[in-house]
Design a protein around this motif. Sequence first.
Motif, PDB file in Angstrom:
ATOM      1  N   MET A  91       0.843  -1.176   0.000  1.00 39.79           N
ATOM      2  CA  MET A  91       0.000   0.000   0.000  1.00 39.79           C
ATOM      3  C   MET A  91       0.891   1.242   0.000  1.00 39.79           C
ATOM      4  O   MET A  91       1.863   1.326   0.718  1.00 39.79           O
ATOM      5  CB  MET A  91      -0.878  -0.023   1.249  1.00 39.79           C
ATOM      6  N   ARG A  92       0.554   2.173  -0.822  1.00 37.06           N
ATOM      7  CA  ARG A  92       1.316   3.421  -0.910  1.00 37.06           C
ATOM      8  C   ARG A  92       0.585   4.505  -0.130  1.00 37.06           C
ATOM      9  O   ARG A  92      -0.642   4.520  -0.085  1.00 37.06           O
ATOM     10  CB  ARG A  92       1.485   3.818  -2.364  1.00 37.06           C
ATOM     11  N   LYS A  93       1.367   5.396   0.441  1.00 35.84           N
ATOM     12  CA  LYS A  93       0.784   6.491   1.220  1.00 35.84           C
ATOM     13  C   LYS A  93       1.501   7.781   0.841  1.00 35.84           C
ATOM     14  O   LYS A  93       2.730   7.854   0.907  1.00 35.84           O
ATOM     15  CB  LYS A  93       0.958   6.215   2.714  1.00 35.84           C
ATOM     16  N   PRO A  94       0.770   8.799   0.433  1.00 34.58           N
ATOM     17  CA  PRO A  94       1.427  10.063   0.083  1.00 34.58           C
ATOM     18  C   PRO A  94       1.961  10.778   1.323  1.00 34.58           C
ATOM     19  O   PRO A  94       1.375  10.690   2.403  1.00 34.58           O
ATOM     20  CB  PRO A  94       0.322  10.875  -0.577  1.00 34.58           C
ATOM     21  N   ILE A  95       3.101  11.427   1.142  1.00 35.29           N
ATOM     22  CA  ILE A  95       3.675  12.261   2.192  1.00 35.29           C
ATOM     23  C   ILE A  95       4.090  13.589   1.564  1.00 35.29           C
ATOM     24  O   ILE A  95       4.216  13.696   0.346  1.00 35.29           O
ATOM     25  CB  ILE A  95       4.874  11.607   2.903  1.00 35.29           C
ATOM     26  N   THR A  96       4.332  14.568   2.391  1.00 34.35           N
ATOM     27  CA  THR A  96       4.783  15.870   1.927  1.00 34.35           C
ATOM     28  C   THR A  96       6.205  16.083   2.415  1.00 34.35           C
ATOM     29  O   THR A  96       6.514  15.812   3.576  1.00 34.35           O
ATOM     30  CB  THR A  96       3.877  16.993   2.484  1.00 34.35           C
TER      31      THR A  96
END
Length: 70
Positions: free
Chosen positions: A1-6
């Motif tokens: 699972m991919r999770k966006p980060i800043t």
Amino acid sequence: MRKPITLDLPEGVEAELASASRDENLSPSEIVTAALNDYLFVRKFRRLREKMRSQSPQLYSDDEILEQVS
């Protein structure tokens, strides 16, 4: 699972990342992910090396420790 980060990147790093992305035909995300994976591997290696060498400094070479991390 991919999770966006800043990420907050200095201007120069952001420009280099964009350039590398174009040159290597990879997304900035792919480059950052590869760099982070490399960093985390080295971190794990260094921690394991310190732990193993503190127990028996003469018994473990970097190659033997690398086999444990891989």
